[in-house]
Design an enzyme around this catalytic site. Structure first.
Site, PDB file in Angstrom:
ATOM      1  N   TYR A 123     -78.549 -40.744 -52.300  1.00  0.00           N
ATOM      2  CA  TYR A 123     -79.256 -41.293 -51.138  1.00  0.00           C
ATOM      3  C   TYR A 123     -78.991 -40.507 -49.862  1.00  0.00           C
ATOM      4  CZ  TYR A 123     -80.320 -45.248 -54.083  1.00  0.00           C
ATOM      5  OH  TYR A 123     -80.777 -46.032 -55.102  1.00  0.00           O
ATOM      6  N   LYS A 170     -70.401 -42.293 -63.929  1.00  0.00           N
ATOM      7  CA  LYS A 170     -70.861 -41.499 -65.079  1.00  0.00           C
ATOM      8  C   LYS A 170     -70.029 -40.209 -65.044  1.00  0.00           C
ATOM      9  CE  LYS A 170     -73.806 -40.872 -68.473  1.00  0.00           C
ATOM     10  NZ  LYS A 170     -73.698 -41.648 -69.706  1.00  0.00           N
ATOM     11  N   ASP A 203     -73.756 -46.572 -68.233  1.00  0.00           N
ATOM     12  CA  ASP A 203     -74.659 -46.960 -69.334  1.00  0.00           C
ATOM     13  C   ASP A 203     -74.037 -48.084 -70.152  1.00  0.00           C
ATOM     14  OD1 ASP A 203     -72.808 -44.966 -69.846  1.00  0.00           O
ATOM     15  OD2 ASP A 203     -74.054 -43.827 -71.238  1.00  0.00           O
ATOM     16  N   ASP A 227     -77.232 -49.636 -56.814  1.00  0.00           N
ATOM     17  CA  ASP A 227     -78.599 -50.103 -56.579  1.00  0.00           C
ATOM     18  C   ASP A 227     -79.180 -50.669 -57.881  1.00  0.00           C
ATOM     19  OD1 ASP A 227     -81.078 -50.543 -55.540  1.00  0.00           O
ATOM     20  OD2 ASP A 227     -81.604 -48.441 -55.252  1.00  0.00           O
TER      21      ASP A 227
END
Ligand code: NAI
Length: 351
Positions: A123, A170, A203, A227
């Site tokens: 972002y 991640k 995930d 988000d």
């Protein structure tokens, strides 16, 4: 009288804002709303979707609440929401996802807190077109911002008597950027031995949340995972219509629902006002109006539990304002009950 900056936003924003203001005022709390428009509607007039006077008002009042603002997809101006968070350094996005009795969901007893980093990651807006067929976005995480968001999550956990913080990344793939976030999380966690610390890849986290959401407590995530997982968590408790939130800076807080401007519902007066009203409950608690906050929260829960006057997303047939009116009625009942109790107490003292 407390000054609070109010941005109704666009799309369903003005409708749910009207409902929120009405229900907050029914609690008897005295607020002077400083109302401002932002977004596409003011772009032509001020040459920017976020005029300086809006930022000045928030800086002065220290507390603001807003409805959603539409962001053009693919082209057009930069998200006003992202700009607000960056300009005011509202670095911590706090989104509780708690089961509401009466809202039909697949799960019971969900009580999650999502803490999303709000200022960097993808972002940061560092994008470039390399050639006609190639574009890239830079994912930037810094140690300072990572440490302060994890500290925020742990401090929240301590204050609210929470048991566990899970850092979600991640880092197996984004070894440097998410690796740095994770390093920061591990370092900060050492200072809070009383809180359990865990790590999970994003995930896997998504799967875990739809299978065993009750295993989780406070989640802390870089911006983009925060988000996405916020919407997932909202889905677990009955949808975006009931998911509130707040963006915290050093000494400023901006309250807003998780959801966006829901263009397909605009002007129909059927959007659920709950997410914005519960954001107002968080705001009332923040400014020390705890009695008003409790009244408003209990009234919302009562109306949803009864299920007689709720919007279509909750299985009802009522409009935004009808639901707000039902909440106001519940507040009135509570207030008259409170007054009778207070009167009885006074009479006891007098006798
Ligand atoms: P959205 O949150 O507006 O809508 C997603 C789905 O949830 C739609 O089916 C919508 O009808 C439903 N929904 C949302 N709020 C609801 C409510 N109060 N009551 C009942 N149903 C509700 O997300 P979408 O469609 O991806 O985004 C629309 C616009 O909102 C975009 O321009 C996006 O950039 C903007 N947006 C703004 C945010 C903000 O102001 N903080 C946050 C998220 C999106």
């Amino acid at each position: 009288m407390r000054n609070i900056t109010l941005m109704p936003g666009d799309g369903i924003g003005p409708e749910i804002t009207e409902a929120m203001v009405k229900t907050v005022e029914a609690t008897g709390v005295k607020i002077n709303w400083e109302r401002f428009e932002a977004g596409a509607d003011v772009l032509e007039k001020y040459g920017t979707p976020l005029p300086d006077h809006v930022l000045d008002s928030i800086k002065k009042n220290k507390v603001a609440i807003k409805g959603p603002l539409t962001t053009p997809i693919g082209t057009g101006f930069r998200s006003v929401n992202v700009t607000l968070r960056r300009e005011l350094d509202l670095y911590a996005c706090l989104r509780p996802a708690k089961t509401i009795k009466g809202v039909k969901t697949r799960f019971e007893n969900i009580d999650l807190i999502i803490v999303r980093e709000n200022t960097e990651d993808l972002y940061a807006g560092i994008e470039r077109q390399i050639d006609a067929d190639t574009a890239e976005s830079i994912k930037r995480n810094t140690r300072g911002a990572s440490e302060r968001i994890v500290k925020f999550a742990f401090e929240y956990a301590v204050k609210e008597n929470r048991k566990k913080v899970t850092a979600v990344t991640k880092a197996n793939i984004c070894k440097l950027s998410d690796g740095l976030f994770l390093e920061a999380a591990r370092k900060v966690a050492e200072n809070y031995p009383q809180i359990q610390y865990e790590e999970c890849l994003v995930d896997n986290m998504c799967m875990q949340l739809v299978q065993n959401p009750e295993f989780y407590d406070v989640l802390v995530l870089p911006n983009m995972y925060g988000d996405i997982v916020s919407d997932l968590a909202a889905g677990l408790i009955g949808g975006l219509g009931v998911a509130p939130g707040a963006n915290y800076g050093h000494d400023l807080v901006l309250f807003e629902p998780v959801h966006g401007s829901a263009p397909s519902l605009k002007g129909k007066n059927i959007a659920n006002p709950t997410a914005l009203i519960l954001s107002a409950v968080m705001m009332l608690n923040h400014i020390g109006e705890t009695k008003a906050a409790d009244k408003l929260y209990n009234a919302v829960i009562k109306v949803i539990e009864k299920g007689e006057t709720v919007t279509p997303d909750l299985g009802g047939v009522n409009s935004t304002m009808e639901m707000a009116d039902a909440i106001v009625e519940e507040i009135k009942k509570m207030s008259s009950g409170f007054n009778l109790f207070e009167k009885a107490k006074l009479e006891l003292y007098e006798n």
